[in-house]
Design an enzyme around this catalytic site. Structure first.
Site, short mmCIF file in Angstrom:
data_model
loop_
_atom_site.label_atom_id
_atom_site.label_comp_id
_atom_site.label_asym_id
_atom_site.label_seq_id
_atom_site.Cartn_x
_atom_site.Cartn_y
_atom_site.Cartn_z
N GLY A 71 28.71 23.47 -32.08
CA GLY A 71 28.31 23.75 -33.45
C GLY A 71 28.70 25.13 -33.92
N THR A 72 28.65 26.11 -33.03
CA THR A 72 29.00 27.48 -33.42
C THR A 72 30.45 27.57 -33.86
OG1 THR A 72 27.33 28.50 -32.01
CG2 THR A 72 29.22 29.85 -32.59
N ASN A 152 16.63 25.16 -37.57
CA ASN A 152 16.48 25.06 -36.12
C ASN A 152 15.21 25.72 -35.58
OD1 ASN A 152 18.17 27.40 -37.02
ND2 ASN A 152 17.87 28.05 -34.91
N GLN A 180 21.00 20.20 -35.88
CA GLN A 180 19.68 19.75 -35.47
C GLN A 180 19.32 18.37 -36.03
OE1 GLN A 180 17.63 20.98 -33.29
NE2 GLN A 180 18.52 23.00 -32.94
N SER A 200 26.94 18.71 -33.18
CA SER A 200 27.09 19.10 -31.78
C SER A 200 26.47 18.05 -30.88
CB SER A 200 26.44 20.46 -31.55
OG SER A 200 26.61 20.90 -30.22
N HIS A 202 25.13 18.53 -27.54
CA HIS A 202 24.08 18.83 -26.57
C HIS A 202 22.68 18.84 -27.16
CE1 HIS A 202 23.04 23.22 -27.21
NE2 HIS A 202 24.09 23.09 -27.99
N THR A 238 44.33 21.69 -25.68
CA THR A 238 44.09 20.39 -25.05
C THR A 238 42.62 19.99 -25.20
OG1 THR A 238 45.82 20.84 -23.42
CG2 THR A 238 44.25 19.10 -22.88
N CYS A 326 15.26 37.67 -27.09
CA CYS A 326 15.45 38.92 -26.36
C CYS A 326 16.93 39.08 -26.04
CB CYS A 326 14.62 38.92 -25.09
SG CYS A 326 14.60 40.48 -24.22
#
Length: 381
Positions: A71-72, A152, A180, A200, A202, A238, A326
């Site tokens: 997605g990024t 998200n 999302q 995306s 995952h 590829t 963080c």
């Protein structure tokens, strides 16, 4: 007991997805750009996967699906590709919201360094973008509007169709980050009048490292990678063949099982809120109470530091996320909850629970018990 409630971050691969991928990790190893049998067989599998993913968002032409690393990259490709191409026609303005994913916000910051101009429209206290704010931000040189489908961190669903209609009326391209929402919300890119959409694998029990950008055939955009003819010269390199096969399988399963999955998520949400009230835990919901992605619940617990709560829950075997992240030892408050303008206490005490297909009501009840005990203990310190 170990409980995973961070499915908005990533999800475990469905065993059926892994099974679909396995042959392409060992036996079907040909380069899809090769003209011999090994390559042609793999190319056919990629073509079939592209058709599956196109159908899931009702794209009329499978060639409008461009595979990316996730997605990024899809967000980067959409914004950079469109804006660089638009500059030749004198358009240098982009509209987005204050609560977008950092894949959008950081790309906008980069574009500003290149001389492009960005308007970041605000949201209300529930995280909703107001159409009037977007309309007021439109300029003669506006090339693109980019608004996420559902947030998200807080789950709030945006008025995508109305924004799409406005963008189409004004002759402005419209990009949607739907990472999302894929597999949860009904998506028809034609009906929504979306020109570009990032998705995306995952987040829907597919593999990491694979995503896609839907690009309407009318959209002109500058490629961001060069060196090959792959993806119709829009994204050289590829292809990640096992990832693409897994992505398509995950999409097919989620679309097939969507209604059952949505009902499962509704039950988990109801049980979470019911148990919190029964246990008399003081909380405030962040985001829209009804217009929200079903798998995301963001709550603030007044007087409790989110990082401390997060670490205590982790020690208890419960994986959730806080409203802050963080990085390099520095705590960064959630830009999303700050944008709601609901006060520092809610920003500092926000926790995101995000459900998945493996979670159970028993797990939710256990989490609430641990949450109650942890909050009571922290309140005394």
């Amino acid at each position: 007991m170990s409980i995973y409630l961070d499915h908005a971050a990533t999800t475990p691969i469905d065993p059926r997805v892994k099974e679909a991928m396995d042959p392409y990790l060992i036996d079907a190893f040909g380069n899809p750009s090769s003209i011999h049998t090994y390559g042609r067989d793999v190319r056919a599998a990629i073509d079939a996967a592209r058709e599956t993913i196109a159908r899931s968002i009702h794209a009329t032409d499978p060639s409008e699906i461009v595979f990316t690393s996730g997605g990024t990259e899809a967000d980067n490709m959409a914004l950079r590709g469109v804006m660089v191409e638009a500059r030749s026609s004198g358009k240098k303005h982009l509209i987005t919201s204050q609560i977008e994913h950092h894949a959008i916000l950081d790309t906008c910051e980069y574009l500003e360094k290149l001389g492009f101009e960005i308007t970041y429209v605000p949201v209300d206290s529930s995280g909703l973008v107001h159409l009037q704010d977007i309309q007021n931000a439109i300029r003669p040189d506006t090339a693109l509007i980019s608004i996420m489908f559902g947030n998200n961190e807080i789950g709030t669903l945006q008025p995508v169709r109305e924004i799409g209609e406005l963008a189409r009326e004004r002759g402005i391209l419209f990009h949607v980050d739907a990472v999302q929402a894929l597999g949860l919300e009904e998506m028809d890119v034609s009906d929504l009048q979306v020109d570009l959409m990032s998705i995306s694998a995952h987040k829907i029990c597919g593999p990491k490292g694979i995503g896609a950008l839907y690009v309407h055939k009318k959209v002109k955009m500058m490629p961001q990678m060069f060196g090959g003819y792959q993806e119709r010269r829009r994204r050289a390199g590829t292809e990640n063949v096992p990832g693409i096969i897994g992505f398509a399988k995950a999409v097919a399963l989620r679309i097939q099982e969507r209604e059952r999955y949505r009902e499962h998520l509704k039950q988990l949400r109801r049980e979470l809120f019911r148990a919190l009230k029964v246990k008399q835990i003081d909380f405030v919901q962040n985001g829209h109470g009804e217009q929200s992605l079903l798998h995301i619940v963001n709550l603030s617990f007044p007087g409790i530091d989110s990082e401390t709560l997060l670490m205590n829950l982790d020690i208890a075997g419960i994986a959730v996320s806080s409203g802050s992240a963080c990085t390099s030892g520095t705590i960064h408050k959630s830009h999303v909850i700050e944008a709601l303008q609901v006060g520092e206490e809610r920003v500092d005490s926000a926790i995101r629970f995000s459900f998945g297909q493996s979670n159970t009501i028993k797990e939710i009840l256990y989490v609430v018990d641990i949450l109650r005990d942890t909050i009571q203990r922290l309140s005394k310190t």
